[in-house]
Design a protein around this motif. Structure first.
Motif, mmCIF file in Angstrom:
data_model
loop_
_atom_site.group_PDB
_atom_site.id
_atom_site.type_symbol
_atom_site.label_atom_id
_atom_site.label_comp_id
_atom_site.label_asym_id
_atom_site.label_seq_id
_atom_site.Cartn_x
_atom_site.Cartn_y
_atom_site.Cartn_z
ATOM 1 N N LYS A 130 0.846 -1.192 0.000
ATOM 2 C CA LYS A 130 0.000 0.000 0.000
ATOM 3 C C LYS A 130 0.883 1.243 0.000
ATOM 4 N N GLU B 42 -2.886 2.282 7.043
ATOM 5 C CA GLU B 42 -2.412 1.087 6.341
ATOM 6 C C GLU B 42 -1.282 1.374 5.355
ATOM 7 N N VAL C 43 -2.953 4.041 -2.594
ATOM 8 C CA VAL C 43 -3.995 4.275 -1.593
ATOM 9 C C VAL C 43 -4.437 5.726 -1.539
ATOM 10 N N ALA C 44 -3.484 6.674 -1.669
ATOM 11 C CA ALA C 44 -3.818 8.087 -1.513
ATOM 12 C C ALA C 44 -2.707 8.954 -2.091
ATOM 13 N N HIS D 25 -5.265 7.014 6.645
ATOM 14 C CA HIS D 25 -4.825 5.754 6.035
ATOM 15 C C HIS D 25 -3.632 5.164 6.790
#
Length: 367
Positions: free
Chosen positions: A4, A64, A30-31, A62
């Protein structure tokens, strides 16, 4: 699921990293984050992921996230790397930072030290030797077909001329060493990859009359002479669009040893190899080489290759000191850059680069 990942810095290079992650089975984007909301929004919407205006906000949303690409810019193309990279390390994330690792040597030293203290991976996008041509060169060296290093010559820069010069550019390029810091990380990384550590540096720098007349402070022409720890010598020539390169194109690396010589042309495209046992007449002006042609002409092919190597190293949990193109490796290139700057300031004096931090090693790997 893949590793991730997130991106800090949503400009052109950040977009390039995002494309690589989206197309790599080892990654899950993820972002994305940028202090300029418009940039963050655009990249986030384009890639179908949440976007944020601060790292604190992104990491809180997030937890993760495992790995972060820092693709911010700044003065000398790297002054805005330090803070977000430190924030990511502080949050427990592995970090892949763009080159140069930092614009300031003290920042880079602290970044490498802190990553070591946190026992996190810190890598740099030194992508110029993540190529099929470099792989072929590595094979030749491993097979003892090159022998002891005699010399290397690295020529790299942008083709141009005074008619195409458009002025000093944005503020981040209006410092004397903006080209040196932003650009020399790549050729120094290639030279170190093939030849080992550099022990002494001597540099001459200048800018052509067209830049002087426009009050452009950039020292855009660099001639840097080095001596490697193994006794070989090297020369780096770089320029930023002040002239046209001749044979070898915009990027060429020639490496001559006591058993053979290779020359890489245009980074990703071709490797020429001269085998001393197959050159019938070494005194000939142009002995015929063996040519390895990759069929690749797009330099951008280096980005997915290098980023995939980063993801492989994370997935395989390699010992920290075996990370390819590590923060320590990037710090080495910056120490050479600063040694070259000091040499220039001292009229071409011979300068010894600052020592790198010691390698302590992973006991599980060592034993």
């Amino acid at each position: 699921m893949g590793i991730k990942v997130a991106i800090i810095g949503c400009g052109g290079i950040g977009t390039n990293h995002a494309n690589c992650y989206k197309n790599d089975s080892l990654a899950e984007l993820v972002a994305v984050c940028d202090i300029v909301p418009e940039k963050a929004r655009k990249l986030g919407e384009d890639k179908g992921v949440p976007w944020y205006k601060s790292t604190k906000e992104m990491f809180a949303a997030h937890p993760e996230i495992e790995s972060v690409s820092v693709t911010t810019s700044g003065y000398d193309n790297g002054s805005m790397h330090f803070e977000p990279a430190m924030e990511a390390l502080d949050a427990g994330k592995n970090v892949l930072v763009e080159k140069p690792i930092c614009a300031d040597l003290r920042d880079a030293q602290e970044l490498v030290r802190y990553a070591g203290k946190k026992k996190l991976y810190l890598g740099c996008n030194l992508n110029h030797y993540f190529t099929k041509t470099a792989e072929r060169a590595d094979e030749l060296i491993r097979d003892k077909k090159i022998g002891e290093l005699v010399y290397c010559i690295h020529k790299v820069g942008f083709n141009g001329n005074e008619k195409k010069y458009t002025g000093p550019g944005t503020p981040r390029w209006q410092t004397p060493y903006s080209h040196v810091k932003a650009f020399c990380a790549h050729p120094f990384s290639v030279m170190r990859h093939f030849c080992g550590d550099i022990m002494q540096v001597q540099a001459f720098m200048d800018r052509p009359g067209i830049r002087r007349s426009q009050l452009d402070p950039m020292l855009s022409i660099n001639g840097i002479h080095v001596r490697f720890a193994n006794g070989g010598i090297g020369y780096l020539l770089s320029q930023r669009g002040d002239a046209m390169f001749g044979l070898g194109g915009w990027w060429s690396y020639e490496h001559a040893g006591t058993r053979g010589t290779f020359c890489i042309e245009n980074c990703v495209e071709k490797l020429h190899y001269w085998d001393v046992d197959k050159v019938e007449n070494p005194g000939m002006a142009s002995p015929k080489p063996e040519i390895f042609d990759t069929g690749i002409t797009d330099f951008n092919a280096t980005f997915p290759s290098r980023i995939h190597a980063w993801l492989e190293d994370l997935a395989n949990k390699v010992p920290l000191e075996h990370l390819r193109a590590s923060g320590r490796d990037a710090l080495a290139t910056l120490t050479y850059t600063f040694a070259a700057m000091r040499s220039y300031e001292e009229g071409g004096a011979l300068v010894i680069p600052e020592a790198l931090p010691a390698l302590h090693g992973d006991i599980k790997y060592v034993w």
